[in-house]
Design a protein around this motif. Structure first.
Motif, PDB file in Angstrom:
ATOM      1  N   SER A  14       0.815  -1.222   0.000  1.00  0.00           N
ATOM      2  CA  SER A  14       0.000   0.000   0.000  1.00  0.00           C
ATOM      3  C   SER A  14       0.842   1.263   0.000  1.00  0.00           C
ATOM      4  O   SER A  14       0.301   2.365  -0.049  1.00  0.00           O
ATOM      5  CB  SER A  14      -0.906   0.004   1.241  1.00  0.00           C
ATOM      6  OG  SER A  14      -0.120   0.034   2.415  1.00  0.00           O
ATOM      7  N   SER A  15       2.174   1.117   0.060  1.00  0.00           N
ATOM      8  CA  SER A  15       3.012   2.300   0.246  1.00  0.00           C
ATOM      9  C   SER A  15       4.450   1.993  -0.173  1.00  0.00           C
ATOM     10  O   SER A  15       4.846   0.824  -0.263  1.00  0.00           O
ATOM     11  CB  SER A  15       2.954   2.668   1.739  1.00  0.00           C
ATOM     12  OG  SER A  15       3.934   3.590   2.092  1.00  0.00           O
ATOM     13  N   ILE A  17       8.087   1.080  -1.193  1.00  0.00           N
ATOM     14  CA  ILE A  17       8.729   0.123  -2.103  1.00  0.00           C
ATOM     15  C   ILE A  17       7.723  -0.900  -2.626  1.00  0.00           C
ATOM     16  O   ILE A  17       7.662  -1.163  -3.834  1.00  0.00           O
ATOM     17  CB  ILE A  17       9.908  -0.604  -1.380  1.00  0.00           C
ATOM     18  CG1 ILE A  17      10.984   0.401  -0.970  1.00  0.00           C
ATOM     19  CG2 ILE A  17      10.505  -1.693  -2.279  1.00  0.00           C
ATOM     20  CD1 ILE A  17      12.103  -0.168  -0.092  1.00  0.00           C
ATOM     21  N   ARG A  37      -2.655  -3.430   5.224  1.00  0.00           N
ATOM     22  CA  ARG A  37      -3.856  -3.214   6.036  1.00  0.00           C
ATOM     23  C   ARG A  37      -4.775  -2.139   5.458  1.00  0.00           C
ATOM     24  O   ARG A  37      -5.975  -2.216   5.612  1.00  0.00           O
ATOM     25  CB  ARG A  37      -3.441  -2.810   7.458  1.00  0.00           C
ATOM     26  CG  ARG A  37      -2.810  -3.949   8.241  1.00  0.00           C
ATOM     27  CD  ARG A  37      -2.103  -3.421   9.453  1.00  0.00           C
ATOM     28  NE  ARG A  37      -1.128  -2.403   9.077  1.00  0.00           N
ATOM     29  CZ  ARG A  37      -0.451  -1.654   9.918  1.00  0.00           C
ATOM     30  NH1 ARG A  37      -0.638  -1.766  11.207  1.00  0.00           N
ATOM     31  NH2 ARG A  37       0.436  -0.758   9.481  1.00  0.00           N
ATOM     32  N   ARG A  38      -4.213  -1.125   4.788  1.00  0.00           N
ATOM     33  CA  ARG A  38      -5.053   0.004   4.340  1.00  0.00           C
ATOM     34  C   ARG A  38      -5.827  -0.327   3.070  1.00  0.00           C
ATOM     35  O   ARG A  38      -5.326  -0.171   1.949  1.00  0.00           O
ATOM     36  CB  ARG A  38      -4.177   1.251   4.166  1.00  0.00           C
ATOM     37  CG  ARG A  38      -3.829   1.899   5.507  1.00  0.00           C
ATOM     38  CD  ARG A  38      -2.790   2.957   5.372  1.00  0.00           C
ATOM     39  NE  ARG A  38      -1.482   2.399   5.021  1.00  0.00           N
ATOM     40  CZ  ARG A  38      -0.427   3.145   4.698  1.00  0.00           C
ATOM     41  NH1 ARG A  38      -0.521   4.448   4.644  1.00  0.00           N
ATOM     42  NH2 ARG A  38       0.724   2.561   4.408  1.00  0.00           N
ATOM     43  N   ASP A  57      -3.599  -8.188   7.573  1.00  0.00           N
ATOM     44  CA  ASP A  57      -2.649  -7.817   8.622  1.00  0.00           C
ATOM     45  C   ASP A  57      -1.714  -9.010   8.790  1.00  0.00           C
ATOM     46  O   ASP A  57      -2.160 -10.085   9.224  1.00  0.00           O
ATOM     47  CB  ASP A  57      -3.388  -7.504   9.927  1.00  0.00           C
ATOM     48  CG  ASP A  57      -2.441  -6.961  10.982  1.00  0.00           C
ATOM     49  OD1 ASP A  57      -1.228  -7.256  10.916  1.00  0.00           O
ATOM     50  OD2 ASP A  57      -2.900  -6.230  11.870  1.00  0.00           O
ATOM     51  N   VAL A  58      -0.439  -8.844   8.475  1.00  0.00           N
ATOM     52  CA  VAL A  58       0.469 -10.006   8.443  1.00  0.00           C
ATOM     53  C   VAL A  58       0.740 -10.611   9.814  1.00  0.00           C
ATOM     54  O   VAL A  58       1.253 -11.730   9.888  1.00  0.00           O
ATOM     55  CB  VAL A  58       1.830  -9.685   7.753  1.00  0.00           C
ATOM     56  CG1 VAL A  58       1.659  -9.402   6.282  1.00  0.00           C
ATOM     57  CG2 VAL A  58       2.564  -8.566   8.475  1.00  0.00           C
ATOM     58  N   TYR A 149      14.758  -2.614  14.969  1.00  0.00           N
ATOM     59  CA  TYR A 149      14.630  -2.847  13.525  1.00  0.00           C
ATOM     60  C   TYR A 149      15.755  -3.748  12.993  1.00  0.00           C
ATOM     61  O   TYR A 149      15.490  -4.721  12.276  1.00  0.00           O
ATOM     62  CB  TYR A 149      14.653  -1.496  12.808  1.00  0.00           C
ATOM     63  CG  TYR A 149      14.471  -1.556  11.311  1.00  0.00           C
ATOM     64  CD1 TYR A 149      13.207  -1.789  10.766  1.00  0.00           C
ATOM     65  CD2 TYR A 149      15.548  -1.369  10.440  1.00  0.00           C
ATOM     66  CE1 TYR A 149      13.027  -1.830   9.383  1.00  0.00           C
ATOM     67  CE2 TYR A 149      15.371  -1.412   9.066  1.00  0.00           C
ATOM     68  CZ  TYR A 149      14.104  -1.636   8.543  1.00  0.00           C
ATOM     69  OH  TYR A 149      13.942  -1.685   7.183  1.00  0.00           O
ATOM     70  N   LYS A 153      15.588  -7.565  11.005  1.00  0.00           N
ATOM     71  CA  LYS A 153      16.046  -7.827   9.633  1.00  0.00           C
ATOM     72  C   LYS A 153      17.176  -8.878   9.623  1.00  0.00           C
ATOM     73  O   LYS A 153      17.262  -9.688   8.700  1.00  0.00           O
ATOM     74  CB  LYS A 153      16.505  -6.518   8.972  1.00  0.00           C
ATOM     75  CG  LYS A 153      15.364  -5.515   8.773  1.00  0.00           C
ATOM     76  CD  LYS A 153      14.300  -6.052   7.822  1.00  0.00           C
ATOM     77  CE  LYS A 153      13.213  -5.044   7.503  1.00  0.00           C
ATOM     78  NZ  LYS A 153      12.224  -5.520   6.532  1.00  0.00           N
ATOM     79  N   ILE A 182      15.922   4.222   0.650  1.00  0.00           N
ATOM     80  CA  ILE A 182      14.945   4.532  -0.395  1.00  0.00           C
ATOM     81  C   ILE A 182      13.949   5.532   0.197  1.00  0.00           C
ATOM     82  O   ILE A 182      13.498   5.338   1.340  1.00  0.00           O
ATOM     83  CB  ILE A 182      14.199   3.252  -0.856  1.00  0.00           C
ATOM     84  CG1 ILE A 182      15.193   2.135  -1.251  1.00  0.00           C
ATOM     85  CG2 ILE A 182      13.231   3.567  -1.991  1.00  0.00           C
ATOM     86  CD1 ILE A 182      16.141   2.457  -2.396  1.00  0.00           C
ATOM     87  N   THR A 184      10.791   6.844   1.241  1.00  0.00           N
ATOM     88  CA  THR A 184       9.427   6.340   1.467  1.00  0.00           C
ATOM     89  C   THR A 184       8.910   6.967   2.771  1.00  0.00           C
ATOM     90  O   THR A 184       9.696   7.576   3.513  1.00  0.00           O
ATOM     91  CB  THR A 184       9.417   4.804   1.644  1.00  0.00           C
ATOM     92  OG1 THR A 184      10.060   4.496   2.889  1.00  0.00           O
ATOM     93  CG2 THR A 184      10.100   4.054   0.521  1.00  0.00           C
TER      94      THR A 184
END
Ligand SMILES: NC(=O)c1ccc[n+]([C@@H]2O[C@H](COP(=O)([O-])OP(=O)(O)OC[C@H]3O[C@@H](n4cnc5c(N)ncnc54)[C@H](OP(=O)(O)O)[C@@H]3O)[C@@H](O)[C@H]2O)c1
Length: 250
Positions: A14-15, A17, A37-38, A57-58, A149, A153, A182, A184
């Motif tokens: 939805s956003s 990348i 979700r959006r 929703d993951v 974060y 990853k 990137i 975003t």
């Protein structure tokens, strides 16, 4: 639904990348299922004739399974999955924040696991398929102000390496995508200069080429940044920690 076109499922679409990647594949003639979700944004994207919306929703394991089954029943087949959903809040990474770290791990790591689990049986039965996981250069080694974060990853990288072997036996390709900076909504929150910052269109082009024209395990860009980080990854702790601390103190 056309049988002649390749079919892809993209989460985090939805956003940023994921959205740019979905639009790139759709413009190249792929049939694209987009999830996030959006709902409103996904529905808007689905105005493109090649895009269909599957809100999700993951973090909800059962919803991931059901969503993939819905996609399969409408598409009839899936060739490639790109799991791109992710979250990051730099303000909450400056100190250890257990609640935030659990939240980030739940979305970035377990959210991807839920999606991989949802497609595993299908690809293994079909003896064909490709799963690509959007990780980050932040997962290469520990970096300052990245106590939630970065580990999420790093866990994804290890997970992808781990399943690579088992899935290869079933003729399923597993790959990871390691973007540098990137532009975003996610990186707009950063309050530091981001070296070699690139656009989402640049990222989408690199990802499209990497997934469709090469067979490598890792797709990383921009090279000006990722090659430096790959070199730093090889250094012994003593030198790595010294160099990064020097940069951090500046
Ligand atoms: N931008 C960068 O420089 C950069 C660098 C390295 C790696 N990455 C990775 O690239 C991926 C995309 O990041 P981005 O920069 O494009 O950020 P973004 O614009 O914030 O996009 C994040 C996407 O993840 C989705 N998402 C978040 N939580 C979700 C959930 N619980 N369930 C389903 N979808 C969820 C969001 O959709 P909803 O809010 O609609 O759910 C959105 O589509 C992330 O995995 C990020 O870690 C980005």
């Amino acid at each position: 639904m056309s049988k002649n076109h390749k079919k892809i499922w993209i989460t985090g679409a939805s956003s940023g990348i994921g959205k740019a990647v979905a639009e790139k594949f759709a413009s190249e003639g792929w049939i694209v299922a987009v999830s996030a979700r959006r709902k409103e944004i996904l529905h808007d994207m689905a105005k493109h004739e090649n895009i269909s919306s599957y809100p999700l929703d993951v973090v909800n394991e059962e919803t991931c399974v059901n969503t993939f089954q819905n996609i399969l029943s409408e598409f009839g087949d899936i060739d490639l999955c790109i799991f791109c959903s992710g979250t990051y809040d730099p303000k909450k990474e400056k100190e250890i924040d257990i609640k935030q770290s659990k939240f980030v791990m739940n979305v970035n790591y377990f959210g991807v696991l839920n999606c991989v689990k949802a497609v595993e049986k299908y690809f293994k039965k079909k003896k064909e398929g490709h799963i690509s996981i959007v990780s980050s250069i932040a997962g290469y080694r520990g970096l300052p102000n990245s106590s939630g974060y970065g580990p999420s990853k790093a866990a994804l990288n290890n997970f992808a390496e781990s399943i690579y072997f088992d899935f290869k036996k079933h003729n399923i390709r597993v790959s990871i995508i390691s973007p540098g900076f990137i532009k975003t909504p996610l990186t707009d929150k950063n309050d530091f200069p981001m070296p070699f910052l690139r656009s989402v269109e640049f990222a989408a082009q690199k990802i499209y080429i990497g997934l469709t024209k090469s067979n490598s395990f890792e797709i990383h860009f921009p090279k000006q940044l990722t090659l430096i980080l790959k070199f730093l990854r090889l250094l012994p702790y003593k030198i790595y920690l010294y160099l990064i601390y020097k940069l951090y103190k500046r």
